[in-house]
Design an enzyme around this catalytic site. Sequence first.
Site, short mmCIF file in Angstrom:
data_model
loop_
_atom_site.label_atom_id
_atom_site.label_comp_id
_atom_site.label_asym_id
_atom_site.label_seq_id
_atom_site.Cartn_x
_atom_site.Cartn_y
_atom_site.Cartn_z
N GLY A 23 0.82 5.51 1.62
CA GLY A 23 0.20 6.61 2.33
C GLY A 23 1.00 7.88 2.15
N GLY B 118 0.82 -1.19 0.00
CA GLY B 118 0.00 0.00 0.00
C GLY B 118 0.86 1.24 0.00
N GLY C 2 4.81 7.29 2.18
CA GLY C 2 5.39 6.65 1.01
C GLY C 2 4.91 5.23 0.91
N PRO C 3 5.44 4.42 -0.02
CA PRO C 3 4.99 3.05 -0.21
C PRO C 3 5.46 2.11 0.90
CG PRO C 3 6.83 3.51 -1.64
CD PRO C 3 6.50 4.82 -0.97
N ASP D 214 -3.00 9.61 16.45
CA ASP D 214 -3.58 9.13 15.19
C ASP D 214 -4.12 7.71 15.34
OD1 ASP D 214 -4.41 9.47 12.59
OD2 ASP D 214 -2.52 8.79 11.71
#
Length: 848
Positions: A539, A537, A542-543, A655
């Site tokens: 975000g 994935g 980065g990958p 978060d």
Amino acid sequence: MATGRVVPSICLFVLSCFFLKVFNGTIAATDTLFHGQVMRDSESVRSADNTFELGFFSPGSSTKRYVGIWRINVPSKDVVWVANRDNPFSGSSQLVLTINDDGYLVIVDSRMTYRVSDDPSSQNVSATLLDSGNLVLRNENFDILWQSFDYPTDTFLPGMKLGYSRKTGKVWSLTSWVDEEDPNIGDFEVRMDRSKSHEVFLMRGSEALWSTGAWDGVRFALMPEMRLNYIFNYSIYSDENETYFSYALYDPSIITRFIVSVSGQLKEFSWLNTSQEWVLFWAQPRALCDVFNSCGPFGSCSKQSESCQCLRGFYSSERGIGRGQSGGCTRRMALNCGIGDKDRFFRMDDVSYPLSSTEQSNSSYSSLSGPEVSNRDAKACELACLNSCSCTAYAYNKSGHCLKWFGDILDLQQLSGKDPDGKTIFIKLSASEFDSSGGAKKFWWIIVIAVALVVLLPASYIVSQWRKSLKNKETGEADTSQDILLFDMEMSMTSSSEFSGSDKLGKGRRKDAALPLFSFVSISVATENFSLENKLGEGGFGPVYKGKLLNGQEIAVKRLSKRSGQGLEELKNETMLIAKLQHRNLVRLLGCCLEQGEKILIYEFMPNKSLDAFLFDPNNRGLLDWRTRVRIIEGIAQGILYLHQYSRLRIIHRDLKASNILLDSDMNPKISDFGLARMFGGDELQANTNRIVGTYGYMSPEYALEGLFSIKSDVFSFGVLLLEIVSGKKNTGFYHSNSLNLLGHTWELWKEGRAPELMDPSLEEQVSYPVLLRYIHVALLCVQEIAADRPTMSDVVSMLTNELTVLNSPKEPAFSSARSAINNPNQHASRPELCSVNNVTVSLMEPR
């Protein structure tokens, strides 16, 4: 219930017909059937509040006719009482319910009369259906002569009794139906035992299958869910005349159903008007293995598979043994009992001790100590059972006691290997059950397997490395098979200069920030040169790639994108913090790579992806059963508590969300992504920032609107997570016309007393309602608008795990409506910078 009397007679039929002609054949719309009135097959009597109805019915597809009582305000006919369960009628135009001249309540057709009630001792009698569902026969003075509550069938309504009368010998008990279409008395009965004070048993004939445990003044000992309830008020009454268990409702408007099912389970349901369905509040016994002796003599019940198996040396006494066979198992070879070869013992580990006849004795060596004496004690215990013909099993426990079982072994349960309550028992078998050559065969198999492993594993490794070498030569890359991790190198994470383009490590090292350093070549090989096939994935950071080290360990590789304008500060922050944290519910950082301008973090690989991949995916949601969700909830809570209170640093995550909760192979949760986390000093309680980062829907109001964050910010996020896990819904959806999100939807249900409707439908019949309501209650306390009103994570853990913890009433959640979102009383005139949702997520991964 009372035994009905059937009186087939031509004379009686003639009298009945005359009786019907004299008194008009219809009844008025009332709750009472008076003497001289008849209720035909197509007619009914309703309680004054239109809750219950008395009439004729046929269960399921059956054509047989019964007189029963059922609820009116539920779509399917919920029959709570049956008058003639042992004697059904065929459909007939002459079928009626009436009160005859002798004052009996009777069912009459062209063939016979069935007497429902006992001797009324009165001539002027009427039958009234009360709002409670109780059918009562009364005289002109309104004295109750007979009532249906004294003769319950399979349903236990509020106000009924479950117990016995010492004065009259009357027993109030529940009995199951034979099946869904036959209300006659089935195999199971729920009743009190006079010899066991204040204890209710589930019986199959004379055999006790399950017990509630003794009453402690608040609940039954083996039913902890009774303490955590907001609906039922349970009680036991006892005096010199009678003893009985009963219950009432705190809110009489709630519709409940308490039955003993045809399969032998006690179940309590609540009716949800919105979804028009019954929702299970609790059930006992919960599983097959909870039913006493569910597998019969010499059978073992597996707690994992909920199935029965015969013990070694035994075979099923019935055609098959699987779900539960009361016939149990029979010994294959008779015991020798001192004749010829001696009997021997088969060892079973990870079991719960059986409940059959047991004798406990101390070893003769109990006054001594040491391992040799302990061995002699165990041997003496074995010999004591071996020399007794009736002894069928023994155990020598850690307390130094010799336990011996005689006769049939009953209720033996096979637990999982991880169960801390697992014990060891030795079952006596005939010596012929043991193959003397078995040990030698096993030994040779071990040798063969060992040789195969020694030869094949190195060969496969050499072949795989040769293939990689050929591949690297074809692409012009160097051979990296000998590149290993540099675990003995340390790096300093204390200045941002160390995260510049330089490949050299800084010199200002601190031992407490030590972290293993990976070479870029080794990471490139592990991820197959960061191939798309290995990409999990991507975000804001980065990958993220899946990788496999040369030692076989799977890893997750988070690579800072060189084109990304964000993530540099988060990388430094995450590395500094997570390297110092050690907890089973925090994802483990294995190391990092800072070569060739790369900024890479290496984590343990989480095979079950993140929580949101299960929770919000209709295809995967069913994989999260209630026990798994509870384990995830408690694990997250423990992880946050560690960050706030027990780590070397006080850390605010900032978060917490479903996509940042990763799941290992056993579905245990691990909190990840510490790029936005902040460290507090010992005396700091809150801090302020002008850069709001996080994920909307999880941010507390004081943080989103004022830039203030504290440990209570994480508590708010946890409350949102808790509601999402319970409901299977995202907080950011719209669930009600007056609700902005899941918080508002939950609050509306809570105020209206409909909180159970929040439950994920896939959890049907898995959830204990008291526990569900408690979790929703705790979540609402966590998401209250004012931070000071929210509990600490220490309080939250206590409320989730300790049923005795008293919970305060929650206040309206933040952002629960447009009003609360706009008119925040604590909102400052000037707001800090608000970052978009695309700019606040450290990483968004699929499977790890």
